[in-house]
Each structure stands twice: as structure tokens, then as C-alpha cells.
Enzyme design. Structure first.
Site, PDB file in Angstrom:
ATOM      1  CE  LYS A 110     -55.373  82.986  43.986  1.00 18.79           C
ATOM      2  NZ  LYS A 110     -54.924  84.325  44.209  1.00 18.79           N
TER       3      LYS A 110
HETATM    4  C1  LIG Z   1     -55.439  84.119  45.384  1.00 20.10           C
HETATM    5  C2  LIG Z   1     -54.269  85.328  46.236  1.00 20.10           C
HETATM    6  C3  LIG Z   1     -54.798  85.571  47.793  1.00 20.10           C
HETATM    7  C4  LIG Z   1     -54.796  83.967  48.467  1.00 20.10           C
HETATM    8  O1  LIG Z   1     -54.101  83.085  48.619  1.00 20.10           O
HETATM    9  P1  LIG Z   1     -54.791  81.614  49.492  1.00 20.10           P
HETATM   10  O2  LIG Z   1     -53.442  80.796  48.771  1.00 20.10           O
HETATM   11  O3  LIG Z   1     -56.383  81.496  49.217  1.00 20.10           O
HETATM   12  O4  LIG Z   1     -55.091  82.159  50.849  1.00 20.10           O
HETATM   13  C5  LIG Z   1     -53.985  86.609  48.221  1.00 20.10           C
HETATM   14  N1  LIG Z   1     -53.034  87.590  47.537  1.00 20.10           N
HETATM   15  C6  LIG Z   1     -53.479  87.183  46.381  1.00 20.10           C
HETATM   16  C7  LIG Z   1     -52.751  88.685  45.048  1.00 20.10           C
HETATM   17  C8  LIG Z   1     -54.872  86.364  45.659  1.00 20.10           C
HETATM   18  O5  LIG Z   1     -54.398  86.502  43.910  1.00 20.10           O
END
Ligand SMILES: *Cc1c(COP(=O)(O)O)cnc(C)c1O
Length: 462
Positions: A110
Site C-alpha cells: 500500500k
Molecule cells: C491490502 C492488502 C491486500 C489486498 O489488496 P487489495 O487491493 O485490497 O486487493 C493484500 N495483501 C496485503 C498485505 C494488503 O495489505
């Protein structure tokens, strides 16, 4: 490049306005009016670029109202906070490629989007002479990445609610050890669902929202999707350099359909992606959609990959818009029907379209832990449980005809308990976590009550 809403009532707005709007005013999600197509010649140029230059080449095609010099500076600043010189390095292990997206300040993918979005918000607020108070609720990863995205920024405050003592110790520390004056950690005495409900209620008070210029950083902001498109191109270029292969698979551990939707945009732009592999844990609404045309909501179950313990994928509406051929009326009708019945059905022609873009698999807890153990035994490399879901799906679904890139969405040290359970020892801590327990902390413990949160925000808002 102009932007439109999936629900048809907002159209012809600029990239800058789309970023500031977040959720479209008609309740839909914003998308570019067209997706730029890259030629094979364009791709040949892109495959040679370092990450920040590549990011500029991709993002500038969509952010046409930001001057090149400014955009270049924003991108360079955003990725200077990453601890690896390649930003998102690609490693080859056990027959698959692992795209390490966890070298940002909070060790999860993120950061790739939120480091950029924080700088972009600051830039746009300054230009408009405005302020923003960001309010959000987190179950862990998003909150810390958002806090690191905006800490110390001008004209921006951030208020993040997390359920007191119900996030992992590392996730809590990553948030509460940020002591910048513009960061407010609120540990609510309730659950994550309480936090989400409270945030929704506060945003629902339109007078309060506009009085305090409330903003959001959730995954529906187009700029987040856009920043994530870049690493699909980056990984493709790396595989191409290493193997000469032109077509590849991507396997993506999925919750909110954000990350994998960025891959879908890359594919639409002409990146030769054979298929996108949509990997879920036991919360498998999206896998059922791809495999059976059945998008029906179930109960959320807890798994070792908590950032994917989601049933309602907020970005799914963007994909529906394309699946319905850009027909906003059908999107509106489908979303209404879904909120009434909790399910959507798709006909054979639609299912065929879906299958041209995606493969999917739901991976359960024992398979996830076994994948971590197996991978560790064969290579010494430690997968985090989210990444392991994607690796399992990639290995199970791809026949070895084309290279498979698995997106590594978090550093294993963020989810030490699951790793410990799988391999019997703790993952090594990266530098940013060393001594984190001893750092100064700032956090308010507060009732899980909408009025209490509003009073706090009103007192501390810019
Ligand atoms: C948020 C997250 C996901 C999922 O990503 P999306 O964009 O919501 O599909 C997968 N792995 C981790 C570690 C995350 O923080």
C-alpha cells in the site's frame, strides 16, 4: 485526459478533480474516459526504464493536467522513501518470480500508492489554497501506510481509527510511533466494524464533512490504482530482460480488488498479460465470481491473511463498468440489485469475457501455511501469508507455459505469528522495525462512539 463516474452522473472532470473527489459525487467510482493504448514500440522503450522514470511514463498519460516537471518531482520524492534501489525488485525463486512490493516505510504494497497520494494531496492543496482532514478506519495495513503517506505534510491532518488491542502489535506500533503533529491515532474501544461504521456516519453528516474539509484515503481513489499500474510494467520489463519472454501471468492476492484492478488496467493498455490470477483466502466472493459467475456475499471469516478478510470489494464496480461495456445505467441497476439481494449473476457471454482476463483460486489456511513452509524449505525464502495465497494459486493454475510473477504484498515480519506457525521460527526483522517497541508513542484511547470521534476531530481539525 478526462474522468467519468461508473454511475454516469459525473463526467468530463480533470485528473486533479478526480483525485480530490475520491468517491464520485454520484456514489460511483471515477475512471478515465479512455485507456491509452501502448504500441509494441512504446513497450520496448518502457522495458528499459528505471522505476521512477517508468512511473512518470505511465502516470503522465493519465495525469495530463500536472506539468511534467512537477509530476517528475512528486514521483521521485514518493519513491525516495523506499529502502531498495529498484523500488520493487523482482526475484526468481522456486520456479516463480516474486515481485517484492514491501520495501516502503510500512512494509506493505500500500506504500507504493499512498506515498504518491500523500505528496499529490499536499501539492493540490497548496495549489488550491485548501486544507484537508483525512479520516479513516483501519484493520492494520491501510492505516499505517496512510499515516506514513501524509506525516509531516502541510495543510493535511490525518485521523486514523483502529480497534484498541485488536490489530497486530507490529501494526499498532507502526501507527502509534508516528508522533508528527498532524497525525492522530485513535484507538477505539470496539471492533474494526465499529470503526468503519463511525467513519461512514461522520462522512454521512454532510455539514460536518464540509465544515472540516474531511477527506478519505481508501482504495477507491483513482490515484491509488494508477500508482499501482506502474509495477506491472516494471515486472514485465524485468522478466523480459531476464528471459526474453513476451507474455506473462501475474498472480495477485486479492481483497478489495484494487491491486488486481491495476493489473487489469495495465492489460487494457496493451501489456502482454496472459491472464491475471485472482487469489483469495477463504473469503472467496471474487474467486466464485471468476470461476462460476456467482458474486454473492458471505460472512467474513478470519484467516492468517487479514488484509484480505473482505467480502465487499470496493473496486469491483470499476470492473463491472467495463464488463457492461461502459453502460452506467446497468452499473447503477446492478449495484442497487446487489445491495438489495446480496448477489449478482452473470450470463455466459459475460463469463467468457471474465475468463479471458482472469483465472481464480480460493486458497485455504492450511494450503497457505503449507506454501510458506514448502517455499522456505526449498529456497530459504520466507513468504508472508498474503503473498503465499498468491504463490499457491500461481503454482496451481499455471502450467509452466509462460513465466508467473507473484505479487509479494507484505514483508513476512509484519505477520510473524502466521510465519512462526508455518516454519517454526520468526522472520527476520527489517531495519525499520528494529527497536520499534522502545520508540515514543502517541495514541488516544477513545470510546467507539460517533459523537466522541466528531468532538475529537472538531477540536483538532485544521
Ligand atoms: C491490502 C492488502 C491486500 C489486498 O489488496 P487489495 O487491493 O485490497 O486487493 C493484500 N495483501 C496485503 C498485505 C494488503 O495489505
Amino acid at each position: 485526459m478526462r474522468y467519468q463516474s461508473t454511475r454516469g452522473q459525473v463526467r468530463d472532470i480533470t485528473f486533479k478533480d478526480a483525485v480530490m473527489m475520491g468517491l464520485a459525487d454520484d456514489g460511483g467510482l471515477l475512471l478515465p474516459e479512455e485507456i491509452p493504448r501502448l504500441t509494441p514500440g512504446d513497450l520496448e522503450v518502457l522495458e528499459k526504464l528505471a522505476y521512477p522514470e517508468l512511473a512518470f511514463q505511465i502516470i503522465s498519460r493519465f495525469a495530463t493536467d500536472i506539468p511534467s516537471a512537477d509530476l517528475t518531482e512528486l514521483i521521485h520524492r514518493s519513491y525516495a522513501s523506499f529502502s531498495h534501489p529498484d523500488i520493487t525488485p523482482l526475484v526468481h525463486k522456486n520456479g516463480v518470480y516474486i515481485l517484492e512490493l514491501f520495501h516502503g516505510p510500512t512494509l506493505a504494497f500500500k506504500d507504493v500508492a499512498l506515498q504518491f497520494l500523500g505528496n499529490l494531496f499536499e501539492y493540490l492543496l497548496k495549489e488550491r489554497n485548501e486544507k484537508m482532514n483525512i479520516l479513516g478506519a483501519t484493520s492494520g495495513d491501510t492505516g499505517s501506510a496512510a499515516i506514513y503517506g501524509v506525516r509531516g505534510k502541510e495543510n493535511l491532518n490525518i485521523f486514523i481509527l483502529h480497534p484498541h488491542k485488536k490489530v497486530s502489535p507490529i501494526q499498532e506500533l507502526q501507527m502509534t510511533t508516528v508522533t508528527d503533529a498532524n497525525v492522530f491515532n485513535l484507538a477505539i474501544t470496539g471492533t474494526f466494524d465499529d470503526g468503519q461504521r463511525i467513519v461512514k456516519e461522520v462522512f454521512g453528516d454532510l455539514q460536518f464533512k464540509s465544515l472540516h474539509a474531511l477527506g478519505a484515503v481508501n482504495s477507491i481513489n483513482w490515484a491509488r490504482v494508477l500508482a499501482q499500474v506502474v509495477y506491472y510494467f516494471y515486472a514485465w520489463g524485468e522478466v523480459r530482460r531476464q528471459t526474453g519472454c513476451r507474455e506473462i501471468y501475474f498472480s495477485v492476492p486479492t481483497g478489495n480488488f484494487g491491486d488486481i484492478f491495476a493489473g487489469y488496467i495495465a492489460k487494457k493498455m496493451g501489456l502482454p498479460i496472459r491472464r491475471l490470477i485472482l487469489a483469495t483466502n477463504e473469503n472467496n466472493i471474487l474467486a466464485r465470481f471468476v470461476r462460476k459467475g456467482d458474486y454473492s456475499i458471505g460472512d467474513v471469516v478470519q484467516t492468517p491473511s487479514p488484509s484480505m478478510d473482505i467480502q465487499l470489494a470496493s473496486n469491483f464496480e470499476r470492473y463491472l463498468f467495463y464488463l457492461y461495456g461502459g453502460d452506467a445505467h446497468r452499473v447503477v441497476a446492478a449495484m442497487e440489485s446487489f445491495s438489495k439481494n446480496g448477489s449478482l449473476r452473470f450470463d455466459d457471454a459475460e463469463r467468457k469475457t471474465v475468463e479471458e482476463d482472469f483465472l481464480a483460486l480460493s486458497v485455504d489456511t492450511s494450503q497457505t501455511l503449507a506454501t510458506i513452509a514448502d517455499f522456505h524449505e526449498k529456497t530459504g525464502y520466507v513468504l508472508d501469508p498474503h503473498t503465499a495465497v498468491g504463490v499457491h494459486a500461481g503454482q496451481a493454475l499455471c502450467g509452466g507455459d509462460f513465466p508467473v510473477v507473484c505479487l509479494a504484498t507484505a514483508h513476512p515480519a509484519k505477520f510473524g505469528d502466521a510465519v512462526q506457525q508455518a516454519i517454526g521460527c520468526d522472520p527476520e526483522r527489517p531495519e525499520s522495525l528494529l527497536g520499534i517497541e522502545e520508540k515514543e508513542k502517541r495514541c488516544e484511547i477513545i470510546a467507539a462512539d460517533t459523537e466522541a470521534i466528531k468532538a475529537f476531530v472538531a477540536l483538532h481539525a485544521l
